[in-house]
Scaffold this motif. Sequence first.
Motif: not given
Length: 116
Positions: A55, A57-58, A81-82, A84, A107, A109
Amino acid sequence: MRVLLAAMALAVVATPALAQRAADAPNWIPGQSRSTITIYTQQGLQGDATMFTRDQSHISGGERAVSLETKGGAWEVCDGVSFTGQCRVAEGWTMNLRDLGLRRVRSIRPIVSTES
């Protein structure tokens, strides 16, 4: 005969590239997912490449991403980011992010399979 010579020439040229890819491969920990995603700065999996194995996230510089390749499973790719904004599932090759409806990657994952 020409085909044999061409194949031999290709093998000589391709060998260093394959050796470099093997050297760049991550060291796996037992039980760790073997899924990777590589983001490229040009269409068609060209340009500067950055490989991820977990992952993120940024992602700084994600606006430079233009194409990507996943191995070992699907990844969720988001333009915010995260995780979204617009998020899409990518698996295999994506020669141009616009094919996914995205303009950048901020981001990512791996998608974990729930199959036993």
